[in-house]
Every structure is written in C-alpha cells, then in structure tokens.
Design a protein around this motif. Structure first.
Motif, short mmCIF file in Angstrom:
data_model
loop_
_atom_site.label_atom_id
_atom_site.label_comp_id
_atom_site.label_asym_id
_atom_site.label_seq_id
_atom_site.Cartn_x
_atom_site.Cartn_y
_atom_site.Cartn_z
N ILE B 6 -23.57 -84.03 7.00
CA ILE B 6 -23.30 -82.71 7.58
C ILE B 6 -22.26 -82.02 6.71
N VAL B 7 -22.53 -80.77 6.31
CA VAL B 7 -21.54 -80.01 5.55
C VAL B 7 -20.89 -79.01 6.50
N GLY B 8 -19.58 -79.14 6.70
CA GLY B 8 -18.85 -78.21 7.56
C GLY B 8 -18.34 -78.87 8.83
N LEU B 30 -19.63 -86.54 7.63
CA LEU B 30 -19.34 -85.10 7.71
C LEU B 30 -18.31 -84.76 6.63
N LEU B 31 -18.61 -83.72 5.84
CA LEU B 31 -17.66 -83.27 4.82
C LEU B 31 -17.09 -81.92 5.21
N GLU B 32 -15.77 -81.80 5.12
CA GLU B 32 -15.10 -80.54 5.45
C GLU B 32 -14.13 -80.23 4.31
N ARG B 43 -10.40 -69.67 15.20
CA ARG B 43 -10.02 -68.25 15.34
C ARG B 43 -10.74 -67.62 16.51
N CYS B 44 -11.57 -68.39 17.21
CA CYS B 44 -12.43 -67.77 18.20
C CYS B 44 -11.79 -67.74 19.58
N ALA B 45 -12.43 -66.99 20.48
CA ALA B 45 -11.85 -66.76 21.80
C ALA B 45 -12.24 -67.84 22.81
N ALA B 198 -21.94 -74.79 7.48
CA ALA B 198 -20.73 -74.37 6.78
C ALA B 198 -20.30 -72.96 7.17
N GLY B 199 -20.74 -72.50 8.35
CA GLY B 199 -20.30 -71.21 8.86
C GLY B 199 -20.65 -70.07 7.92
N ALA B 200 -19.75 -69.10 7.84
CA ALA B 200 -19.98 -67.92 7.01
C ALA B 200 -20.25 -68.29 5.55
N GLU B 201 -19.67 -69.41 5.13
CA GLU B 201 -19.81 -69.78 3.72
C GLU B 201 -21.14 -70.45 3.40
N SER B 202 -21.94 -70.70 4.42
CA SER B 202 -23.26 -71.31 4.19
C SER B 202 -24.08 -70.50 3.20
N PHE B 204 -23.10 -68.87 0.59
CA PHE B 204 -22.74 -69.15 -0.82
C PHE B 204 -23.18 -70.56 -1.22
N LEU B 205 -22.95 -71.50 -0.34
CA LEU B 205 -23.32 -72.90 -0.64
C LEU B 205 -24.83 -73.01 -0.87
N LEU B 206 -25.61 -72.38 0.00
CA LEU B 206 -27.06 -72.51 -0.15
C LEU B 206 -27.59 -71.73 -1.34
N HIS B 220 -13.57 -60.19 11.91
CA HIS B 220 -13.22 -59.81 13.28
C HIS B 220 -11.79 -60.24 13.57
N HIS B 221 -11.10 -59.40 14.34
CA HIS B 221 -9.66 -59.59 14.53
C HIS B 221 -9.35 -60.05 15.94
N ALA B 222 -8.26 -60.81 16.09
CA ALA B 222 -7.82 -61.21 17.43
C ALA B 222 -6.31 -61.33 17.46
N ALA B 223 -5.72 -60.97 18.60
CA ALA B 223 -4.26 -61.07 18.78
C ALA B 223 -3.97 -61.85 20.05
N VAL B 322 -30.41 -76.11 8.51
CA VAL B 322 -29.26 -75.19 8.60
C VAL B 322 -28.94 -74.92 10.06
N ALA B 323 -27.69 -74.60 10.32
CA ALA B 323 -27.25 -74.17 11.64
C ALA B 323 -26.11 -73.19 11.42
N THR B 324 -26.45 -71.92 11.36
CA THR B 324 -25.41 -70.90 11.17
C THR B 324 -25.96 -69.53 11.60
N SER B 327 -23.49 -64.99 14.68
CA SER B 327 -23.18 -63.58 14.97
C SER B 327 -22.17 -63.41 16.10
N GLY B 328 -21.16 -64.29 16.13
CA GLY B 328 -20.11 -64.16 17.14
C GLY B 328 -20.29 -65.04 18.36
N HIS B 329 -21.32 -65.90 18.35
CA HIS B 329 -21.57 -66.74 19.53
C HIS B 329 -21.76 -68.21 19.20
N PHE B 331 -19.53 -70.69 18.98
CA PHE B 331 -18.75 -71.68 19.71
C PHE B 331 -19.51 -72.09 20.96
N MET B 332 -19.92 -71.10 21.73
CA MET B 332 -20.61 -71.41 22.98
C MET B 332 -21.92 -72.13 22.76
N MET B 333 -22.57 -71.88 21.64
CA MET B 333 -23.89 -72.44 21.43
C MET B 333 -23.88 -73.84 20.82
C1 LIG Z 1 -12.06 -63.39 16.52
C2 LIG Z 1 -13.27 -64.21 16.84
C3 LIG Z 1 -13.62 -64.43 18.19
C4 LIG Z 1 -14.74 -65.20 18.51
N1 LIG Z 1 -15.02 -65.45 19.82
C5 LIG Z 1 -16.07 -66.24 20.15
C6 LIG Z 1 -16.33 -66.58 21.51
O1 LIG Z 1 -15.61 -66.18 22.42
N2 LIG Z 1 -17.39 -67.39 21.79
C7 LIG Z 1 -18.21 -67.87 20.81
O2 LIG Z 1 -19.16 -68.57 21.12
N3 LIG Z 1 -17.97 -67.57 19.51
C8 LIG Z 1 -16.93 -66.78 19.16
N4 LIG Z 1 -16.69 -66.48 17.84
C9 LIG Z 1 -17.63 -66.97 16.82
C10 LIG Z 1 -17.38 -68.43 16.51
O3 LIG Z 1 -16.03 -68.59 16.12
C11 LIG Z 1 -18.28 -68.92 15.39
O4 LIG Z 1 -19.61 -68.51 15.61
C12 LIG Z 1 -18.26 -70.44 15.33
O5 LIG Z 1 -16.93 -70.90 15.26
C13 LIG Z 1 -19.04 -70.95 14.14
O6 LIG Z 1 -18.81 -72.34 14.03
P1 LIG Z 1 -19.31 -73.11 12.76
O7 LIG Z 1 -19.02 -74.54 12.98
O8 LIG Z 1 -20.73 -72.71 12.49
O9 LIG Z 1 -18.49 -72.47 11.56
P2 LIG Z 1 -16.95 -72.65 11.13
O10 LIG Z 1 -16.06 -72.88 12.27
O11 LIG Z 1 -16.65 -71.51 10.23
O12 LIG Z 1 -17.00 -74.00 10.33
C14 LIG Z 1 -17.58 -74.12 9.05
C15 LIG Z 1 -16.75 -75.08 8.27
O13 LIG Z 1 -17.40 -75.38 7.05
C16 LIG Z 1 -16.43 -75.56 6.06
N5 LIG Z 1 -17.08 -75.36 4.76
C17 LIG Z 1 -17.56 -74.20 4.25
N6 LIG Z 1 -18.09 -74.41 3.03
C18 LIG Z 1 -17.96 -75.74 2.77
C19 LIG Z 1 -18.31 -76.58 1.66
N7 LIG Z 1 -18.93 -76.07 0.58
N8 LIG Z 1 -18.01 -77.90 1.71
C20 LIG Z 1 -17.37 -78.42 2.82
N9 LIG Z 1 -17.01 -77.67 3.87
C21 LIG Z 1 -17.32 -76.35 3.86
C22 LIG Z 1 -15.38 -74.51 6.38
O14 LIG Z 1 -14.12 -74.87 5.82
C23 LIG Z 1 -15.38 -74.53 7.91
O15 LIG Z 1 -14.38 -75.36 8.45
C24 LIG Z 1 -15.56 -65.74 17.48
C25 LIG Z 1 -15.21 -65.53 16.14
C26 LIG Z 1 -14.08 -64.77 15.81
C27 LIG Z 1 -13.72 -64.59 14.38
#
Ligand SMILES: Cc1cc2nc3c(=O)[nH]c(=O)nc-3n(C[C@H](O)[C@H](O)[C@H](O)COP(=O)(O)OP(=O)(O)OC[C@H]3O[C@@H](n4cnc5c(N)ncnc54)[C@H](O)[C@@H]3O)c2cc1C
Lengths: 89, 376
Positions: B6-8, B30-32, B43-45, B198-202, B204-206, B220-223, B322-324, B327-329, B331-333
């Motif tokens: 698993i990458v990420g 799992l590699l992180e 960073r999520c809510a 790998a989240g948003a960076e998927s 670039f990796l792919l 997206h911003h949060a305080a 892939v699993a990415t 679009s802001g959801h 965590f819950m999924m």
């Molecule tokens: C402000 C904000 C509020 C949000 N609120 C919610 C909410 O209320 N509910 C909800 O469901 N979602 C929410 N989200 C969205 C949610 O945070 C994301 O959809 C979710 O965290 C994605 O998880 P992930 O594991 O796919 O990605 P990530 O958490 O981004 O994890 C990917 C990981 O892969 C690692 N990685 C990347 N490239 C490589 C590589 N080449 N080699 C090794 N590791 C790598 C990164 O370092 C990272 O740790 C919010 C997001 C933001 C920014």
C-alpha cells in the motif's frame, strides 16, 4: 511526583517514553499521538523538551530531528481581530 | 515478495492495512513518505454522513457508517453519531433542502426538518435568531482523525502488517501490463498487488508510472478555536455559504469555509480566509468574536471531475489498484473503501455494484456520476 513535558495537555516524561517505545519516533507523530504542543502555548515550551528527550533516546542530535510544523496565528488570537481585516488589498 | 503493498499512510491506506490484516490477506507492507496521517487526513474535520444525493455516495457511506460503529466497538476509536445540522437563513434555500431530504429518505437516510426547540437542545450555543429552517441528519456524526489513524495503525501492526514510515515511493513498476511492485530509491519492492492510496499526490506518483488520473489537488482551509465544554453536538453547516463547524472530541471548534482557490495551487495561508470564516460563523456563534483562534492550516481536497472517488483496478494494468479522488469526503468513506478494496484484491470483484461503478474507466467511458451536495 510527575514530571510534565506539556502543561497545556498534561503530558508527562513517562508518556513520552512510552510512546517512543511504541514506535512513535518522529516529532510530528509524537506531537499528535500525545497532543504535546497542541494546546494554547502552541508548542513554545513543550516541543523543545520533547525534542531533547527524543534526541537522547534515539542518540541523534536534535538539529537532525527537524522541527514540528508551526501554524499561524502562532499565539492564540481573539477571533474579533480577523473581523478587522481590510478586504480590498 | 509481499502480497499487498500500500502506498500512502493516510486514513485510506491505514484502514486498508487494518482490514487486510484482519482478513488474513498475507504479507502486507504500507509505505508512507512523511508521517502517518500527515497528508489530508490530519487536516480534516472528521465529519461523517450518508446524506448525499447520488446512489453511489449514499449506499457506500451508509455501509461506512456501520463500519465506523464497528471500529468504535473493536478498537475504541472515538466516533459519535451526533448528527449534521444544516442551518438555513434564506427562504429560497428551503425548497432545495426539502428535495435533498426526499432523496435521502428514499434511500433510508432519515434526514428531517426540525424546529427551534430541537436545535436549542442539540446545539445550545448556536444562535437561532436568523434561522428560517433547519435540516437534521441523525445518522451522521464525527470521528477523531488522530484516534482513527493511530488505533488502526497499532492494531494492524500487531496483526503483522509492516509499516515503512519516512519512505517515499518513486513509482509503481509496471511490466507487460502488470504491476510488479514499487520502486523506492534504487530498490524494487516486489508485490502481487499494489494499491495507490497516496491522496492528492496519487496523480503525480501514477503519472511517473504511466497512468493518468483525472485528479486535482485543491487547497481547503480550516481554523480551530481554543477548547470549550459542550457547545453543539452535530456538525453544523451554514447553507448560505457552505461553511461548516464541528466541535472536536477535545472541545475545540473546527471551522471551514470556501475561499477562491485554483486546482494545483500551493497551499498557503490567507488572511482572507480567517476574516471570512470568523464573520460567517459569528452569525450563528455570536460568542465567537470573543473566543481565541488557536491554529489555522491548509490541506488538499483531492478532486475529480464528478466529485466521486476513483476506486479499484486500473484498466490495462493488472494487479494495480487506486483509492483516491474523494473530493472532500475521504475520511468518512475510508472504512467502506477498505472493505471494498480488500474484497476486490481477494476475489477480483468488489462487494457492491456501487463501488464497481467508481473505477477509473468511467471517465474514459463517459459514465460520470452526479452529486449535488459537496460540502463538509
Ligand atoms: C480542511 C479539510 C477538511 C476536510 N473535512 C473532511 C470531513 O469532514 N470528512 C471527510 O470525510 N473528509 C474531509 N476532508 C477530506 C479528507 O481529509 C481526505 O479526503 C482524506 O483524508 C483522504 O485520505 P487519504 O488517505 O486518501 O489521503 P491522505 O491523508 O492525503 O494520505 C495520503 C498519504 O500518502 C502519502 N504519500 C503521497 N505520495 C507518496 C509516495 N510517493 N510514497 C509514499 N507515501 C506517499 C502522503 O504523505 C500522505 O500521508 C477534509 C479535507 C480538508 C483539507
């Protein structure tokens, strides 16, 4: 008697050592796992202590361990302050 | 040779690692590249709901909510069904939310309009003087991102999953239409299946591995305020702006609102955001101007053209998943994504037809999925 590393979140030296043993050996993870530095002091007092414990435990000089991300506003700031921002700049 | 790499190490990767371990899926690594949770997840809510408008979102999120309940029972993950509350201050929004509620109800998600007394009970520190209506979702709730990542990580590790933290994957090795493993520095780590989470960076990796994803990181911003005792139980949404606020398990209020951002923009802090989030929420949380803001950060939504995730196998590359694109959801999924992917890897098919419709192939085949409610 307990020796506190983080007064805001009441984290002790013992808690830190236990977390390191569990495998949380980078600053960012230690901070979040224990909440050291996540209180109102924003890590000002506790993170340097955390850094020195980790450095001793791993035998790695502190400057090689990096530092945690620092987030604005750095000090707790009244929300009303941000209502005074000029929007046309 | 690993069975699954698993990458990420965000919520998706860690949830999958735990699920695979529980199912005895063999040797898992799992590699992180940074630290666990250090991408979007921390960073999520932490908001969790099934009150969407597409069949795919509703069905999968309902299952995910069941699984969140199981995570609380099995691992003690901090998770609560404390609801979502949409606060409406303009007459013209009422009809739209009635329509959403009809859709939710038709899928068995019991959202309903509630009166002021109800709002005061679940949210004693929300000012209702500008409220014309409120929609409540009792099935929705919240979980702690820290707790969810760390407890699943510890459980997965104790079940034998290997974690390589601080190791960046350069690319997925693809030969003759088949993924062979991942490349880290000069080393090939061989695997029977590779999952990119790998989240948003998927994207670039792919790309470095010859696969294009229609995926854009959008800041997206949060305080976060200082901590308080009980203020409001549900996650609240200001319908007029789409802003949300949630009280964390620790007592802080975490708030977000949209400010203009371009896809692929660098995540930088903006004074404009703090001004907007505080002024928006001061309408409902009249005590907010006197509270302190403790921290402010920016993270990415990993956005696809139809705001639905990209899940499952990649056309033309065997053994690559892939699993990415959540679009802001995401965590819950994550729990249901872990369940579906584990099944996909084991049997070649997902558990549900809804998941089957979310593959990368839908973009090429023009089968985009409509979702109207893209908030919180
Ligand atoms: C402000 C904000 C509020 C949000 N609120 C919610 C909410 O209320 N509910 C909800 O469901 N979602 C929410 N989200 C969205 C949610 O945070 C994301 O959809 C979710 O965290 C994605 O998880 P992930 O594991 O796919 O990605 P990530 O958490 O981004 O994890 C990917 C990981 O892969 C690692 N990685 C990347 N490239 C490589 C590589 N080449 N080699 C090794 N590791 C790598 C990164 O370092 C990272 O740790 C919010 C997001 C933001 C920014």
């Amino acid at each position: 008697m307990k020796a506190y590393v983080c007064m805001c979140e009441r984290v002790t030296v013992e808690d830190v050592e236990k977390a390191i043993e569990m495998g949380f050996t980078d600053l960012e993870s230690l901070k979040r796992f224990l909440r050291v530095g996540m209180g109102p002091c924003q890590g000002r007092y506790c993170v340097p202590i955390l850094l020195s414990i980790l450095s001793r435990r791993l035998g790695v000089p502190p400057e090689k361990l990096g530092y945690v991300s620092v987030r604005p506003p750095v000090e707790p700031a009244p929300a009303s302050l941000f209502l005074k921002v000029r929007k046309d700049v | 040779m690993y069975d699954v790499v698993i990458v990420g190490g965000g919520i998706v990767g860690v949830s999958l690692a735990y699920r695979l371990a529980e199912e005895g899926a063999g040797r898992v690594l799992l590699l992180e590249k940074g630290y666990l949770g250090g991408g979007s997840t921390f960073r999520c809510a932490g908001g969790i709901r099934a009150s969407f408008t597409s069949r795919e979102h509703i069905v999968l999120m309902k299952r995910s909510i069941e699984l969140w309940g199981e995570l609380r029972e099995k691992l003690g993950v901090k998770y609560e069904r404390s609801g979502y509350l949409w606060l409406i201050s303009r007459e013209r929004d009422v009809e739209r939310f009635k329509e959403y509620s009809r859709v939710h109800n038709s899928f068995g998600v019991e959202t309903r309009f509630v009166d002021e007394d109800f709002v005061k009970r679940v949210a004693p520190y929300v000012d209702t003087s500008s409220m014309v209506a409120a929609l409540y979702d009792p099935l929705a709730g919240k979980a702690s991102p820290f707790d969810a990542v760390y407890k699943q990580f510890l459980a997965a590790r104790s079940l034998g999953v290997e974690f390589a933290v601080g190791r960046e994957v350069d690319s997925v090795r693809v030969e003759r239409g088949e993924a062979r493993g991942v490349v880290v520095g000069n080393e090939l780590i061989p695997a029977r299946s590779v999952v990119v989470a790998a989240g948003a960076e998927s994207v670039f990796l792919l790309r470095r591995s010859g696969v294009e994803l229609p995926l854009a990181p959008v800041p997206h911003h949060a305080a976060l305020t200082e901590e308080f005792g009980r203020l409001f139980d549900p996650l609240i949404i200001d319908v007029e702006t789409g802003a949300y606020a949630v009280q964390t398990f620790h007592g802080h209020v975490l708030m977000g609102v949209e400010v203009e951002e371009e896809p692929f923009a660098r995540p930088v802090v903006k004074l404009e955001f703090l001004e907007k989030v505080v002024s928006t929420w001061s309408k409902w949380l009249t005590w907010l101007p006197g509270a302190n803001i403790l921290r402010y950060w920016v993270g990415y939504y990993e956005v696809t053209p139809d705001h639905h995730p990209i899940l499952g196998p990649v056309d033309g590359v065997e053994n690559l998943y892939v699993a990415t694109g959540f679009s802001g959801h995401g965590f819950m999924m994550a729990p249901v994504v872990a369940e579906e992917l584990a099944e996909w890897i084991k049997s070649g098919k997902p558990k549900s037809e809804e998941a089957a419709r979310l593959t990368l192939a839908r973009f090429k085949e023009g089968r985009l999925i409509k979702e109207l409610a893209v908030i919180g």
